[in-house]
Design a protein around this motif. Structure first.
Motif, short mmCIF file in Angstrom:
data_model
loop_
_atom_site.label_atom_id
_atom_site.label_comp_id
_atom_site.label_asym_id
_atom_site.label_seq_id
_atom_site.Cartn_x
_atom_site.Cartn_y
_atom_site.Cartn_z
N CYS A 205 0.83 -1.21 0.00
CA CYS A 205 0.00 0.00 0.00
C CYS A 205 0.86 1.26 0.00
CB CYS A 205 -0.92 0.01 1.22
SG CYS A 205 -2.22 -1.24 1.15
N ARG A 206 2.00 1.21 0.68
CA ARG A 206 2.86 2.39 0.75
C ARG A 206 3.50 2.71 -0.59
NH1 ARG A 206 5.71 1.71 6.76
NH2 ARG A 206 3.82 2.32 7.92
N LEU B 175 -0.08 4.55 -1.77
CA LEU B 175 -0.79 5.50 -0.92
C LEU B 175 0.17 6.12 0.07
CD1 LEU B 175 -3.75 3.07 -0.11
CD2 LEU B 175 -3.80 4.89 -1.83
N THR C 278 -3.13 6.57 4.86
CA THR C 278 -4.10 5.82 4.06
C THR C 278 -3.68 4.36 3.94
OG1 THR C 278 -4.43 7.86 2.79
CG2 THR C 278 -5.41 5.85 1.92
N SER C 279 -2.38 4.12 3.83
CA SER C 279 -1.89 2.73 3.78
C SER C 279 -2.25 1.99 5.06
CB SER C 279 -0.38 2.71 3.58
OG SER C 279 -0.02 3.30 2.36
N ALA D 169 -5.91 1.08 5.01
CA ALA D 169 -6.16 -0.07 4.13
C ALA D 169 -5.72 -1.37 4.79
CB ALA D 169 -5.44 0.13 2.80
N ALA D 170 -4.53 -1.36 5.43
CA ALA D 170 -4.02 -2.57 6.08
C ALA D 170 -4.88 -2.98 7.26
CB ALA D 170 -2.57 -2.35 6.52
N ILE E 184 -3.68 4.34 -8.71
CA ILE E 184 -4.14 3.60 -7.53
C ILE E 184 -5.33 2.72 -7.89
CG2 ILE E 184 -5.22 3.85 -5.26
CD1 ILE E 184 -3.56 6.44 -4.92
N ALA F 80 -5.64 -1.32 -7.78
CA ALA F 80 -6.67 -1.92 -6.95
C ALA F 80 -7.53 -2.87 -7.77
CB ALA F 80 -7.54 -0.82 -6.32
N CYS G 238 -9.82 -3.23 -0.34
CA CYS G 238 -9.39 -2.38 0.78
C CYS G 238 -8.62 -1.16 0.28
CB CYS G 238 -8.52 -3.20 1.74
SG CYS G 238 -9.44 -4.48 2.62
N VAL G 239 -7.82 -1.32 -0.78
CA VAL G 239 -7.12 -0.17 -1.36
C VAL G 239 -8.13 0.84 -1.91
CG1 VAL G 239 -5.60 0.57 -3.24
CG2 VAL G 239 -5.00 -1.42 -1.87
N HIS H 280 -8.60 4.54 -0.43
CA HIS H 280 -8.40 5.67 -1.35
C HIS H 280 -9.66 6.55 -1.37
CE1 HIS H 280 -6.97 8.03 -4.64
NE2 HIS H 280 -7.90 7.59 -5.48
#
Length: 901
Positions: A80-81, A84, A88-89, A92-93, A316, A320, A355-356, A360
């Motif tokens: 995610c990093r 995002l 935000t990462s 999502a996690a 993104i 996703a 989740c991403v 987002h």
């Protein structure tokens, strides 16, 4: 029971159905499909690791799954990093970590494949992102590592190979920054020859070619593993897969929004979505097609807008969507059928893309229209609700009963769920409630053969044979029927053939229907020539030669199957071929040194052979067996018997006590421990053991005889001995041994008339027993001597008869003359009761001229017995000389006869 009843059915377990041809009523085997074509050796390896740690105790399995899920969350955070910002990462996690749809993959042990595959899938993608070297060159080390990790992911679960597609999307639309229009324009220019390939583009193409070639190689290897065959599933597993057009296409496409809705609103989760859970979409007028249309519209809009722009938000969304779509393709049923309709565990990787997208969207809302606080509140509530739902959902997986009852709250149209709740209740011996669930399964799915078989089995457990037979007949009527003269293919599942076996077992209880039962057995075998229970069925039909031939045919197809060699050895035992049986047991152990049944029964066979040279190996096998089955008292008991054979009394005592500790009231262990003490000169230690034996088994005849013998000869408690022998005679008045011993009690109490009457009654029961005649002659001689001396018949020394009674004992003093069912040690895995009553040793008589009824339960050294007899006789002679010389001469003659015996 005998060893035959423990035939291992492991060899007959099959994971798929098999294709068969019926030609003019004859079933011909076409092809064998033994599994659902999954090849996941690394996942299986982790299960072996868990088994090594804790065998089948589930805690370590679940703990490892949780650890693997945590590792996936960490790797997903790193992914995610790349797309995002840090906040935000993290959102999502966290959403991924607590999403309720993951419960099946993490809590269910079988979800290990998803977890392992995800770890290596994410690792492969992260490695690929490092493959860009200086000046747009290719860094080959990360590329090689990527291909290696993809292969590892694929060996954990097949969907791991889809990471190559994700890498391609990342390379083209994120790393190189192409949009769909740019990509189309570049391709057109190259095709028209108006532009060449730049260095950067060439490096990109090279990386893509490497990825594609790697994918093709992995696919080729995978196809070779499944022998170029797709798995075969039944209409119950996936009803749409066997439906016609357009039902199949409409239903499979409708399943896509169903899966999407589970990610968006995981409020109603179910462990099984097969059978009638989701009704088929049969026409275009079905309103559910609107959901399919809406899903494709939304997906198309997201893809269209993200592929036409180069800003970070578009990248993104592209990544996703690739995480959502590509890993789900193998399970989508769109390109080939799979063995389920919907499975929450396969959403584990696609949920990463979801989740991403959510994270987002959360960021976008928080930066616009002053909704930052509201969006944070919304995300906090969402995470908390998901965490609570996941926690509660985890408890649904506590047991089979809780799991399937929770599923019925969501879906009541799945017969498999009703059956499984019934099975859970059946395992609790709650047959009445189980029957209600099985009957409901037949109402939900009237053509489910297994449901009708469950009903029949439960009726049988409830002793309602008539209803059981009716249920089995319904199941039998649902089996494919033979059409004479017509050739067609059909599939017969091995477990469905059990309907013939169960029905035959039910009706064979009626002697007038044995022929009908045999016909059902034959029908089961004829429908599947490869039916590996054929040998067991033929044994039930008392056809051991045919059973042997059946196993030999099976071994021609699979000589590495230890279970087949084991079953063949059981047939050899039935055919009285112990040497051949031992050879086949050894073959099974060569293939599987930890085959528990082969270990136990081969050691038992060696023990029963009586050959001293085989004892060390038998001992080693029993020791190996108790390592595999540390809670089975039979293993320790037989080690104790081997120690008794070798005169290792302390070892024998230790093993017997361990057997009794594991199985209180273990009849044979208690008796043989008492017998060991009596032979060891520890008669006082034997009495508490005998009391425990008689507490659990009040009618144990040999235990009562041994106790009476000890009480009379070592405690001089003739009253207690009398009670033991009379107790036997109340239940078995014709027991010659107990009757004779009671006569000895009369003699010891100097009741000569009573002893005479008793011996006369004993002689009437056993007129051919010479030792009873001799004892009667002794008593009458005593009475004659007393009468001649003018003395009462009471004062007489009973030592002579008592010593002769003891000298009649067997060498081992074992329970040789129990019923046939008690002459064999129990086999591995038998239950307590009749099976374990067989934990007795065979013994051979010390004097072949004696009747079996003369078996005594204490061993006395012959020389000591003779010495005691002579010493006491000398004292008696001195007493009698003072009274009458004639009586003395008669007594000396009797003693001379006894000494010669």
């Amino acid at each position: 029971c005998s060893m035959r009843s423990h035939i291992n059915d492991g060899c007959s377990v099959m994971e798929g159905d098999e294709s068969t041809d019926w030609t003019g009523g004859v079933l011909l085997l076409e092809q064998s499909e033994r599994s659902h074509k999954s090849y996941r050796p690394l996942t299986v390896l982790t299960f072996r690791f868990n088994y090594l740690l804790s065998e089948l105790r589930p805690a370590s399995y679940h703990m490892l799954n949780v650890v693997l899920h945590a590792a996936v969350c960490v790797l997903f955070l790193r992914l995610c990093r790349l797309l995002l910002d840090h906040t935000t990462s993290l959102v999502a996690a966290l959403l991924f970590a607590v999403h309720p749809v993951h419960t099946e993959a993490v809590t269910g042990v079988v979800g290990r494949a998803e977890l392992l595959s995800s770890i290596f899938l994410l690792a492969a993608f992260l490695a690929y992102t490092e493959s860009k070297g200086a000046e747009h060159s290719v860094a080959w080390s990360p590329m090689v590592l990527t291909v290696f990790l993809v292969a590892i992911a694929t060996l954990c679960k097949e969907q791991g190979i889809t990471v190559i597609g994700i890498c391609c999307v990342y390379e083209v639309f994120v790393a190189q920054g192409f949009t769909l229009p740019m990509l189309a324009e570049t391709v057109v220019q190259v095709l028209r020859g108006k532009g060449g390939f730049s260095h950067t583009l060439l490096q990109t193409l090279l990386k893509l070619v490497v990825l594609i070639i790697s994918t093709l190689l992995l696919v080729v290897v995978r196809v070779q593993v499944i022998q170029s065959q797709l798995p075969v599933f039944t209409r119950f597993d996936n009803p749409a897969a066997v439906s016609t057009t357009p039902t199949r296409q409409l239903t499979f496409n409708y399943l896509l929004p169903v899966n999407g809705w589970l990610l968006l609103n995981p409020s109603e989760l179910c462990c099984d979505w097969t059978m009638g859970t989701i009704p088929l979409v049969e026409t275009l007028l079905d309103l559910r097609n609107l959901a399919t249309l809406a899903f494709y519209t939304l997906l198309s809009l997201l893809a269209y807008h993200s592929l036409r722009h180069t800003h970070s938000s578009a990248k993104i969304v592209v990544m996703a969507l690739s995480l959502m779509v590509l890993p789900f393709v193998p399970a989508s049923n769109l390109f080939f059928p799979v063995g389920f309709v919907v499975a929450e565990r396969v959403l584990y990787v696609p949920s990463m893309g979801f989740c991403v997208l959510v994270a987002h969207g959360f960021k976008s809302l928080s930066l616009r229209w002053g909704l930052k606080r509201i969006s944070w509140i919304f995300m906090g509530v969402l995470l908390m609700m998901h965490a609570v739902k996941t926690f509660n959902r985890t408890w649904d997986w506590e047991s089979e009963y809780t799991l399937f009852t929770s599923a019925l709250k969501v879906n009541r149209n799945n017969a498999k769920l009703w059956n499984n709740v019934g099975h859970a209740l059946e395992n609790q011996n709650n047959y009445e409630r189980a029957l209600r669930y099985f009957l409901q399964a037949t109402r939900v799915q009237p053509d489910d053969i297994g449901a009708h078989m469950n009903v029949g089995r439960t009726y049988k457990n409830l002793n309602r044979s008539k209803e059981a037979e009716e249920a089995y007949l319904v199941a039998k009527s649902l089996m494919p029927q033979i059409i004479p003269g017509k050739k067609y293919a059909t599939r017969v599942a091995p477990n469905h053939l059990n309907v013939y076996i169960n029905l035959a077992n039910l009706i064979r209880a009626n002697d007038s229907r044995l022929e009908e039962a045999d016909q059902l057995y034959r029908q089961a075998i004829s429908m599947r020539p490869d039916f590996k229970q054929a040998g067991e069925l033929l044994l039930k039909m008392n056809k051991p030669s045919e059973a042997r031939d059946a196993y030999l045919r099976a071994l021609e197809l699979d000589r590495t199957n230890a279970d087949l060699w084991y079953n063949l050895a059981i047939v050899n035992i039935e055919m009285k071929e112990p040497s051949e049986a031992l050879r086949n047991f050894n073959r099974a152990l060569d293939l599987n040194p930890r085959h528990k049944l082969a270990l136990f029964n081969s050691a038992l066979l060696m023990q029963e052979s009586g050959e001293a040279r085989l004892r060390p190996e038998a001992n080693r096998r029993f020791l190996t067996y108790i390592k595999e089955e540390p809670d089975d008292a039979n293993g320790y008991f037989n080690l104790g018997m081997l120690a008794m054979d070798a005169n290792e009394n302390k070892e024998a005592e230790r093993w017997m006590r361990q057997a009794i500790r594991l199985q209180p009231g273990f009849r044979s262990a208690l008796f043989n421990l008492a017998l060991l003490f009596s032979q060891w000169g520890r008669e006082l230690d034997a009495l508490p053991v005998l009391d425990e034996l008689l507490q659990h088994h009040p009618g144990h005849i040999k235990g009562l005889i041994l106790k009476g013998d000890i009480l009379m000869n070592h405690h001089k408690d003739t009253r207690g001995a009398r009670a033991c022998f009379e107790r036997i005679l109340r239940t078995d008045p014709a027991n010659v041994q107990a009757k004779h011993n009671l006569c000895v009690v009369h003699f010891e109490e100097r009741d000569l008339p009573g002893a005479e009457r008793c011996l006369e009654e004993t002689l009437a029961l056993a007129p051919n027993e010479e030792y009873v005649r001799r004892h009667l002659a002794i008593v009458r001689g005593k009475m004659a001597a007393a009468n001649a001396a003018g003395q009462p018949l009471g004062p007489a020394d009973g030592t002579v008869l008592a010593n002769e009674r003891r000298s009649q004992g067997k060498g081992r003093g074992e329970e040789e003359e129990e019923e046939d069912d008690e002459e064999r040690p129990a086999k591995a895995g038998t239950g307590e009761g009749a099976g374990r009553e067989k934990n007795l040793r065979k013994s051979s008589p010390a004097d072949g001229s004696h009747s079996p009824a003369q078996v005594q339960d204490a061993r006395l050294d012959a020389s000591q017995a003779e010495k005691r007899t002579k010493n006491k006789s000398t004292k008696e002679i001195k007493d009698i000389e003072k009274k009458r010389e004639a009586a003395l001469k008669r007594l000396e003659e009797i003693e001379r006869i006894l000494s010669s015996d």
